[in-house]
Design a protein around this motif. Sequence first.
Motif, PDB file in Angstrom:
ATOM      1  N   GLY A 287       0.818  -1.208   0.000  1.00 11.73           N
ATOM      2  CA  GLY A 287       0.000   0.000   0.000  1.00 11.73           C
ATOM      3  C   GLY A 287       0.852   1.257   0.000  1.00 11.73           C
ATOM      4  O   GLY A 287       1.913   1.318  -0.611  1.00 11.73           O
ATOM      5  N   ASP A 288       0.371   2.276   0.691  1.00 11.88           N
ATOM      6  CA  ASP A 288       1.099   3.536   0.800  1.00 11.88           C
ATOM      7  C   ASP A 288       2.046   3.436   1.993  1.00 11.88           C
ATOM      8  O   ASP A 288       1.762   3.920   3.084  1.00 11.88           O
ATOM      9  N   GLY A 289       3.172   2.782   1.762  1.00 19.84           N
ATOM     10  CA  GLY A 289       4.109   2.519   2.842  1.00 19.84           C
ATOM     11  C   GLY A 289       4.650   3.768   3.494  1.00 19.84           C
ATOM     12  O   GLY A 289       4.913   3.788   4.703  1.00 19.84           O
ATOM     13  N   LEU A 290       4.817   4.835   2.717  1.00 18.41           N
ATOM     14  CA  LEU A 290       5.358   6.068   3.289  1.00 18.41           C
ATOM     15  C   LEU A 290       4.368   6.700   4.263  1.00 18.41           C
ATOM     16  O   LEU A 290       4.757   7.155   5.351  1.00 18.41           O
ATOM     17  N   SER A 291       3.088   6.734   3.901  1.00 19.55           N
ATOM     18  CA  SER A 291       2.093   7.329   4.788  1.00 19.55           C
ATOM     19  C   SER A 291       1.951   6.537   6.078  1.00 19.55           C
ATOM     20  O   SER A 291       1.830   7.114   7.171  1.00 19.55           O
ATOM     21  N   VAL A 292       1.955   5.213   5.986  1.00 18.17           N
ATOM     22  CA  VAL A 292       1.889   4.399   7.200  1.00 18.17           C
ATOM     23  C   VAL A 292       3.129   4.636   8.050  1.00 18.17           C
ATOM     24  O   VAL A 292       3.051   4.768   9.277  1.00 18.17           O
ATOM     25  N   SER A 293       4.286   4.720   7.407  1.00 21.02           N
ATOM     26  CA  SER A 293       5.522   4.993   8.142  1.00 21.02           C
ATOM     27  C   SER A 293       5.463   6.350   8.832  1.00 21.02           C
ATOM     28  O   SER A 293       5.939   6.512   9.970  1.00 21.02           O
ATOM     29  N   ALA A 294       4.873   7.341   8.166  1.00 19.85           N
ATOM     30  CA  ALA A 294       4.743   8.668   8.774  1.00 19.85           C
ATOM     31  C   ALA A 294       3.825   8.617   9.990  1.00 19.85           C
ATOM     32  O   ALA A 294       4.082   9.275  11.012  1.00 19.85           O
ATOM     33  N   THR A 295       2.754   7.843   9.911  1.00 25.45           N
ATOM     34  CA  THR A 295       1.889   7.640  11.070  1.00 25.45           C
ATOM     35  C   THR A 295       2.674   6.997  12.214  1.00 25.45           C
ATOM     36  O   THR A 295       2.522   7.369  13.380  1.00 25.45           O
ATOM     37  N   ASN A 296       3.534   6.039  11.858  1.00 26.06           N
ATOM     38  CA  ASN A 296       4.349   5.369  12.870  1.00 26.06           C
ATOM     39  C   ASN A 296       5.347   6.333  13.506  1.00 26.06           C
ATOM     40  O   ASN A 296       5.625   6.250  14.717  1.00 26.06           O
ATOM     41  N   GLU A 297       5.905   7.232  12.715  1.00 24.48           N
ATOM     42  CA  GLU A 297       6.842   8.224  13.252  1.00 24.48           C
ATOM     43  C   GLU A 297       6.152   9.098  14.290  1.00 24.48           C
ATOM     44  O   GLU A 297       6.706   9.354  15.379  1.00 24.48           O
ATOM     45  N   ARG A 298       4.962   9.545  13.980  1.00 25.95           N
ATOM     46  CA  ARG A 298       4.225  10.387  14.923  1.00 25.95           C
ATOM     47  C   ARG A 298       3.864   9.598  16.181  1.00 25.95           C
ATOM     48  O   ARG A 298       3.920  10.132  17.306  1.00 25.95           O
ATOM     49  N   PHE A 299       3.489   8.339  16.007  1.00 21.28           N
ATOM     50  CA  PHE A 299       3.153   7.477  17.135  1.00 21.28           C
ATOM     51  C   PHE A 299       4.346   7.342  18.083  1.00 21.28           C
ATOM     52  O   PHE A 299       4.205   7.467  19.306  1.00 21.28           O
ATOM     53  N   LEU A 300       5.522   7.119  17.522  1.00 21.08           N
ATOM     54  CA  LEU A 300       6.725   7.005  18.341  1.00 21.08           C
ATOM     55  C   LEU A 300       7.020   8.304  19.072  1.00 21.08           C
ATOM     56  O   LEU A 300       7.229   8.336  20.286  1.00 21.08           O
ATOM     57  N   ARG A 301       7.009   9.386  18.326  1.00 22.06           N
ATOM     58  CA  ARG A 301       7.458  10.662  18.889  1.00 22.06           C
ATOM     59  C   ARG A 301       6.449  11.243  19.886  1.00 22.06           C
ATOM     60  O   ARG A 301       6.826  11.806  20.912  1.00 22.06           O
ATOM     61  N   GLU A 302       5.166  11.098  19.610  1.00 22.22           N
ATOM     62  CA  GLU A 302       4.148  11.739  20.436  1.00 22.22           C
ATOM     63  C   GLU A 302       3.723  10.905  21.631  1.00 22.22           C
ATOM     64  O   GLU A 302       3.316  11.457  22.656  1.00 22.22           O
ATOM     65  N   ARG A 303       3.813   9.596  21.535  1.00 15.61           N
ATOM     66  CA  ARG A 303       3.221   8.761  22.573  1.00 15.61           C
ATOM     67  C   ARG A 303       4.219   7.894  23.324  1.00 15.61           C
ATOM     68  O   ARG A 303       3.934   7.473  24.439  1.00 15.61           O
ATOM     69  N   LEU A 304       5.364   7.598  22.713  1.00 24.05           N
ATOM     70  CA  LEU A 304       6.222   6.586  23.289  1.00 24.05           C
ATOM     71  C   LEU A 304       7.512   7.118  23.889  1.00 24.05           C
ATOM     72  O   LEU A 304       7.969   6.619  24.907  1.00 24.05           O
ATOM     73  N   LEU A 305       8.125   8.102  23.263  1.00 23.75           N
ATOM     74  CA  LEU A 305       9.415   8.577  23.737  1.00 23.75           C
ATOM     75  C   LEU A 305       9.234   9.554  24.886  1.00 23.75           C
ATOM     76  O   LEU A 305       8.269  10.321  24.914  1.00 23.75           O
TER      77      LEU A 305
END
Length: 327
Positions: A287-305
């Motif tokens: 699929g749109d691997g870049l968009s999913v990856s961008a969602t994952n980046e935000r998930f890491l930065r906003e919720r996990l770190l």
Amino acid sequence: MPLTAETWPIAAALLPFPATTRTGQSVQDADPDVWRATLQEVKDAGFRDVDLTDGYLRVGDLDDARLRDLQDTAQDVGIGTPAISLIRRSVIDARHGDDNLAYSHRALDAAAALGANTVSVGLHQALTEAQKEQLWFWTVEGYKDPDDADVRKTATARLRELGDHAASLGILLSLEMYEDTYLGTGDSAVQLVTDIDRPNVGLNPDIGNLVRLHRPIESWQELLVKTLPYANYWHVKNYLRDEHRATNSYFAAPAPLETGVISYREAVAVAIENGYQGAFCCEHYGGDGLSVSATNERFLRERLLPKTETYDLGTSRVTQPSREAHS
């Protein structure tokens, strides 16, 4: 410099981008404007950094002038290049091992020229014809490292050689976990990095490569407990997974970090508890691997770190969590 949730390097893998343009032109030989378009697309998706995955562009095969073009292009776009991942370049490939070793050395030199501080390598080899015919290549078994002490000794020696070269350049070498290789289980991966015994050589605990297999697997929790004390770079991706062991039925498909079977909330917490200070690289297949990856980046930065604590990398670019407590 100290790391915070805002400054932690989280790169986009270039897996969604093919090595040939829509017009049939090789990205390797293309004008830098082709690279610029790709890097700009990554930047526009919200990423500050990119992993120069060599399935898209083999930086180890660029001459000095082309490397300067790539560096200038990344700087013009305003995107960092903290890491390079070498894919399916096993140094113990029976046919191509010598060439892959030489290429890996060139890639280390290219990484230094580009200012990347991490190079990820692995022992996985080219996809088989049967794998290429599948929607998801991991549903068919591919190459397996032999149960041979001499071959494993060669792998150890060659990866140590790369580690020493990397150390001379101030670079981390990270060993990517992958099924059916000497990096294919938690115990085997830890044993290999321990045998290599170099402070700048660690693990890339890409357990997504193992969770997606259509067969019984180690629990992801056990894998991380074993490998995260040795981690210095991390390809993060997730999968849906279902099992019905009575009928030997297994299913897996790509999913965003927050919806797959691996709890990255728990995984990142365990990593930080073990002193993890490496970059993350967001990968996604299909699929749109870049968009999913961008969602994952935000998930890491906003919720996990962590939002308040800082993690100091120190003055040296070559750092590794202490292993004494885990030996």
